[in-house]
Design an enzyme around this catalytic site. Structure first.
Site, mmCIF file in Angstrom:
data_model
loop_
_atom_site.group_PDB
_atom_site.id
_atom_site.type_symbol
_atom_site.label_atom_id
_atom_site.label_comp_id
_atom_site.label_asym_id
_atom_site.label_seq_id
_atom_site.Cartn_x
_atom_site.Cartn_y
_atom_site.Cartn_z
ATOM 1 N N PHE A 62 2.460 -2.251 -10.763
ATOM 2 C CA PHE A 62 1.679 -2.536 -9.549
ATOM 3 C C PHE A 62 2.499 -2.326 -8.276
ATOM 4 C CE2 PHE A 62 -1.590 -5.795 -11.359
ATOM 5 C CZ PHE A 62 -2.527 -4.791 -11.508
ATOM 6 N N GLU A 63 1.805 -1.980 -7.197
ATOM 7 C CA GLU A 63 2.375 -1.928 -5.838
ATOM 8 C C GLU A 63 3.593 -1.006 -5.742
ATOM 9 O OE1 GLU A 63 0.251 -3.210 -4.230
ATOM 10 O OE2 GLU A 63 -0.484 -5.050 -5.131
ATOM 11 N N GLY A 64 3.546 0.102 -6.464
ATOM 12 C CA GLY A 64 4.697 0.999 -6.528
ATOM 13 C C GLY A 64 5.595 0.564 -7.667
#
Length: 592
Positions: free
Chosen positions: A403-405
């Protein structure tokens, strides 16, 4: 909550000492913050947990009803100003809600995606008309939001998106074509934050409603974990979006995307804190109940060691996360959103702490993976059975590193962000590198006198910062512009930076409590354990990095400097971990 004096620069912790006046710690939570946390926990325990199986089976009508109940309690509007129907709470309150929500498992992710990456783009970057139109519904649970950035061909490389937007001849609508992938809440969301390239070039954010012609969703993905959340592709076929639904400015979508991701990273870390505490509670209770060889497995030192290390990592994560939440609160609270350029100010305030957000995300997600894995191990064979909550926590936790990079991308972002800030004159990195040699001439840790609690640990943090300067300075001199291609070296630098922030966050938290005469013995023990264990790992990271940079006599010279910087007498972490474990087992929960 406002911190004193001048604002701290992002990344400056590597180059200078930090005043305790600038530090927010969990012990600074007010009675109001704690009340909000209890209300959230009561809602999860009373309303969400009884519906756990329905949620996990993706009965989204149950999820939607619970989201509406959360909206009635104000849990969806913490970050939304009061004039738009929200609660307008500070960022610390928002963090407390996020941490307290995690025992809702998949529901926590669903709610987090709605209030965070789904709603915040409009809160932070929307026009007045957009805020008035959408936020009252999103803050109260009458409508739900989703965030649409990832595509089949572009994950962490967000700017590689293929979705396009063309202005129609009348100039009234943008026509969007393309697809998005892995969209949380897509099964029932009413509002989608969608990124597309205008004329195939200008990366732009749009507010897209489900009812707009040309929008559709695909089937639910079959996932390893977080099974109760909705995850579908979003399909855009000549989707007509009114021009007034451009979010921010055409061509400035990257500003919104990257800064929302920054907030998402530190919010993800906050959730990891709450889940880590939950795992410790489950594991401590099970360890006391489970009998082997005629006694409780909690009596075995190796089980105690696991519980202690789980608690220490949680302490470090918690210290880092609330430190960052305090920085974010100070930065965003100072902005007057009625100003014409408030969007630019908000972007600058969030970007200031992009480094810290990535640090939190990487450390917290990997700490939780370790903690949940050890939780399964403590449960033994039962930990592999779905009847036990630890099995689901283990599966659910894995996605946090994606997630989120991904953590790999965030590890590359950390040194890149630092160097970028240095080149813009925001951090005196090169001056610190150049001054290191002079410092090292007189630096003799073996001759230092450590007077007072945690004095040696403070010296170790200072030495760690010098090690960072040694590695990064050598890397910059050798590779210069080519450093971005040396990903293994960048990883070592990132790991060093992450370790320093974690070590210092533990140290400063405990020092602040010591100054206030708070009970600190357990905090001192956990700080000592974390710093000694982390410092040993940091030394190994530094040796690997230096060996990739130098050879022969030059390598020996650098290694001798490293040896000088790491010459600290070890402490008895075995006994410290036993002491920590005893306290955890006495209460059957995480303590600090």
């Amino acid at each position: 909550m406002r911190l004193k004096n001048e604002r701290i620069r992002g990344g400056s912790f590597l180059l200078s000492s930090v005043s305790l006046d600038h530090l927010f710690i969990p012990e600074d939570l007010t009675d109001e913050h704690r009340m909000i946390g209890r209300m959230t926990s009561d809602f999860i325990e009373g309303e969400v947990v009884p519906n756990d199986q329905e949620i996990e089976r993706q009965h989204f009508e149950v999820t939607v009803e619970l989201l509406r109940q959360a909206g009635e309690l104000g849990l969806l509007g913490a970050d939304v100003p009061e004039r738009y129907g929200g609660a307008g709470l500070d960022k610390i309150s928002s963090a407390v809600i996020t941490e307290s929500m995690v025992r809702g498992s998949s529901f926590a992710l669903t709610l987090g995606a709605h209030v965070g990456i789904g709603t915040l783009p409009i809160v932070l970057f929307g026009t007045e008309d957009q805020k008035q139109k959408y936020l009252p519904y999103l803050a109260t649970g009458k409508k739900f939001a989703a965030y649409c950035l990832t595509e089949p061909s572009s994950g962490s490389d967000a700017l590689g998106a293929k979705t396009v937007a063309e202005l129609n001849e009348a100039g009234t609508h943008y026509i969007l074509n393309g697809s998005k992938q892995y969209i949380t809440n897509a099964g029932f969301a009413d509002v989608f934050i969608v990124y597309a390239k205008v004329k195939g070039e200008k990366f732009t954010a749009f507010i897209v409603e489900r009812e707009f012609p040309g929008l559709d969703t695909g089937p639910e993905e079959k996932k390893m974990g977080i099974k109760g959340s909705s995850t579908r592709p979003l399909i855009l076929e000549n989707c007509m979006v009114p021009v007034e639904n451009v979010l921010g400015e055409v061509g400035n979508g990257h500003v919104i995307a990257f800064n929302i991701l920054n907030i998402g990273r530190y919010k993800l870390a906050i959730g990891c804190v709450g889940t880590s505490k939950w795992v410790i509670e489950l594991s401590a209770k099970y360890a006391k109940e489970r009998k082997q060889f005629g006694k409780s497995i909690a009596d075995f030192p190796l089980i105690q060691k696991k519980l202690a290390e789980m608690a220490v990592l949680t302490f470090a994560t918690e210290s880092m996360v609330y430190r960052t939440a305090g920085l974010m609160e100070e930065a965003l609270a100072s902005i007057n959103q009625s100003n014409q350029d408030f969007g630019k100010q908000i972007a600058e305030a969030i970007e200031e702490y992009a480094l810290e957000c990535s640090i939190n995300k990487v450390f917290a997600s990997e700490a939780l993976d370790f903690i949940s894995d050890e939780g399964v191990q403590i449960h033994g064979g039962y930990g592999y059975i779905q009847d036990y909550k630890i099995e689901r926590i283990y599966r659910d936790s894995r996605v946090n590193r994606i997630f989120e990079g991904t953590n790999e991308i965030n590890r590359l972002l950390i040194p890149a962000t630092l160097i970028k800030r240095a080149m813009k004159g925001k951090l005196p990195l090169m001056a610190a590198v150049q001054g290191l040699q002079k410092e090292l001439v007189a630096y003799m840790p073996s001759l230092l006198e450590y007077d007072g609690p945690l004095a040696k640990e403070e010296a170790m943090v200072d030495a760690a910062k010098k090690i960072f300067l040694l590695i990064s300075g050598t890397a910059l001199v050798k590779h210069q512009q080519g450093l971005e291609d040396e990903q293994e070296l960048l990883e070592s630098i990132a790991n060093t930076i992450i370790t320093i922030f974690a070590m210092e966050s533990c140290l400063l938290r405990t020092k602040k409590c010591l100054e206030r005469n708070d009970p600190t013995r357990l905090k001192e023990e956990m700080t000592q354990v974390f710093i000694y264990d982390a410092f040993h790992q940091l030394e190994q990271t530094a040796r690997t990095a230096l060996a990739s940079l130098e050879e022969g006599d030059r390598l020996q010279t650098q290694l001798s400097i490293l040896k000088k910087l790491t010459r600290f007498t070890p402490c008895n972490t075995v006994q410290l971990k036993r002491s920590i474990a005893r306290k955890i087992l006495e209460t059957e929960k995480y303590l600090a």
